[in-house]
Design an enzyme around this catalytic site. Structure first.
Site, PDB file in Angstrom:
ATOM      1  CG  ASP A 272      -9.061  -1.770  11.896  1.00 46.30           C
ATOM      2  OD1 ASP A 272      -8.060  -2.404  11.475  1.00 46.30           O
ATOM      3  OD2 ASP A 272      -9.486  -0.739  11.336  1.00 46.30           O
TER       4      ASP A 272
ATOM      5  CD  GLU B 149      -8.873   0.767   7.904  1.00 45.78           C
ATOM      6  OE1 GLU B 149      -8.859  -0.216   8.674  1.00 45.78           O
ATOM      7  OE2 GLU B 149      -8.290   1.835   8.167  1.00 45.78           O
TER       8      GLU B 149
ATOM      9  CG  ASP C 243      -0.292  -0.449   2.504  1.00 43.16           C
ATOM     10  OD1 ASP C 243       0.951  -0.461   2.566  1.00 43.16           O
ATOM     11  OD2 ASP C 243      -1.015  -0.787   3.450  1.00 43.16           O
TER      12      ASP C 243
ATOM     13  CG  HIS D 173      -6.036  -2.405   8.776  1.00 46.84           C
ATOM     14  ND1 HIS D 173      -6.239  -1.308   9.574  1.00 46.84           N
ATOM     15  CD2 HIS D 173      -4.706  -2.430   8.511  1.00 46.84           C
ATOM     16  CE1 HIS D 173      -5.081  -0.690   9.788  1.00 46.84           C
ATOM     17  NE2 HIS D 173      -4.131  -1.361   9.155  1.00 46.84           N
TER      18      HIS D 173
HETATM   19  C1  GLP Z   1      -0.711   0.184   8.534  1.00 45.47           C
HETATM   20  C2  GLP Z   1      -0.280  -0.638   7.330  1.00 45.47           C
HETATM   21  C3  GLP Z   1      -0.458  -2.115   7.576  1.00 45.47           C
HETATM   22  C4  GLP Z   1       0.160  -2.498   8.901  1.00 45.47           C
HETATM   23  C5  GLP Z   1      -0.528  -1.758  10.010  1.00 45.47           C
HETATM   24  C6  GLP Z   1       0.014  -2.095  11.376  1.00 45.47           C
HETATM   25  O1  GLP Z   1      -2.051   0.417   8.582  1.00 45.47           O
HETATM   26  N1  GLP Z   1      -0.989  -0.269   6.155  1.00 45.47           N
HETATM   27  O2  GLP Z   1       0.142  -2.834   6.508  1.00 45.47           O
HETATM   28  O3  GLP Z   1       0.065  -3.873   9.103  1.00 45.47           O
HETATM   29  O4  GLP Z   1      -0.335  -0.368   9.772  1.00 45.47           O
HETATM   30  O5  GLP Z   1       1.091  -1.272  11.669  1.00 45.47           O
HETATM   31  P1  GLP Z   1       2.169  -1.561  12.777  1.00 45.47           P
HETATM   32  O6  GLP Z   1       3.003  -2.674  12.268  1.00 45.47           O
HETATM   33  O7  GLP Z   1       2.960  -0.286  12.869  1.00 45.47           O
HETATM   34  O8  GLP Z   1       1.443  -1.897  14.007  1.00 45.47           O
END
Ligand code: GLP
Length: 262
Positions: free
Chosen positions: A136, A143, A67, A138
């Protein structure tokens, strides 16, 4: 779905890195699906170490990231392109032309997204997709209520995701873009193998719902229950709400030697 519970994030990163090493040594032209966020950082450090010790050659590897935020200026230090360059690509011998992220600055978003999926297909599909998980549930920026068969497209972030990611933007949620382009859940499901990493208590609820809850668009990661080759590697905190956690440990301890690749 194989659930591997380890004592800490360092061990998880080491285990995951061994899977990458084996894959890339067996298939030097491997196609990797990569992720951002704080979760993959230790894994990326391990991969850099392996490269420095001549254990992995990335020169023929192709990558596709999950993304990218929409609207950040080119080179912005919060863009996922910047993150990937800084934490991985600039530290290994990968050909930057073979590293792909969606662009958050295109005129025709739909056309760009269709092209991104086509590029993945043209590269032969993703051999190994890395995922973190949002609180959540995702994956990527898919989402809750995302279509479980979705392809790459633009999504609006939830307020919770914006709040969670504000720490990267000096703690100011107003600075977090409200939209992102993300590989779809259907695109993720097409990869040959998936590794999902999760660390810390704030991921425990999402991991419980993804691994043991019903498959539901309300918890996008739960679709991974339908994928034939998924490893969920979690630390003790992220595993703390799993009902069957002792069973997962029992299974892992009894894995036949020939299966002990992670
Ligand atoms: C963002 C990214 C996800 C990731 C998530 C969790 O939303 N788009 O790919 O898994 O954050 O982030 P973190 O690893 O910092 O907890």
């Amino acid at each position: 779905m194989e659930v591997i519970i380890v004592n800490n994030a360092e061990l998880a990163a080491k285990k995951a890195a061994l899977i990458y090493k084996r894959l890339i040594n067996e298939k030097p032209t491997a196609v990797l699906g990569l992720a951002t966020g704080s979760t993959p950082l230790k894994l990326y450090s391990e991969l850099v170490k392996m490269y420095e010790n001549s254990e992995i050659d990335f020169s023929r590897v192709t990558t596709f990231n999950l993304d990218e935020y929409v609207g950040l200026p080119e080179g912005d230090k919060n863009s996922y392109r910047f993150f990937m360059d800084e934490n991985l690509f600039d530290k290994i011998n990968i050909d930057k032309k073979k590293t792909h992220l969606p662009s958050g600055n295109v005129d025709d978003v739909n056309e760009h997204c269709a092209e991104y999926d086509a590029k993945i297909k043209h590269a032969g599909g993703i051999d190994l997709q890395l995922l973190g998980i949002g609180a959540d549930g995702h994956i990527g920026f898919n989402e809750p209520t995302s279509s479980l068969t979705s392809k790459t497209r633009i999504k609006t972030l939830t307020k919770q995701t914006i709040a969670d990611n504000a720490r990267f933007f000096g703690g100011d949620p107003e600075k977090v873009p409200t939209h992102a382009i993300t590989m779809g859940i259907g695109s993720i499901m097409e990869s040959n193998m998936v590794i999902l990493l999760a660390f810390g208590k704030n991921k425990a609820g999402a991991i419980k719902a993804a691994v043991e809850g019903p498959v539901s668009a309300m918890v996008p990661a739960s679709i991974l229950q339908m994928h034939p080759n998924v490893k969920v590697i979690v630390d003790l905190d992220a595993a703390s709400e799993l009902e069957l956690r002792q069973y997962y440990q029992w299974v892992y301890e009894r894995k036949p030697d020939w299966q002990k690749d992670a």
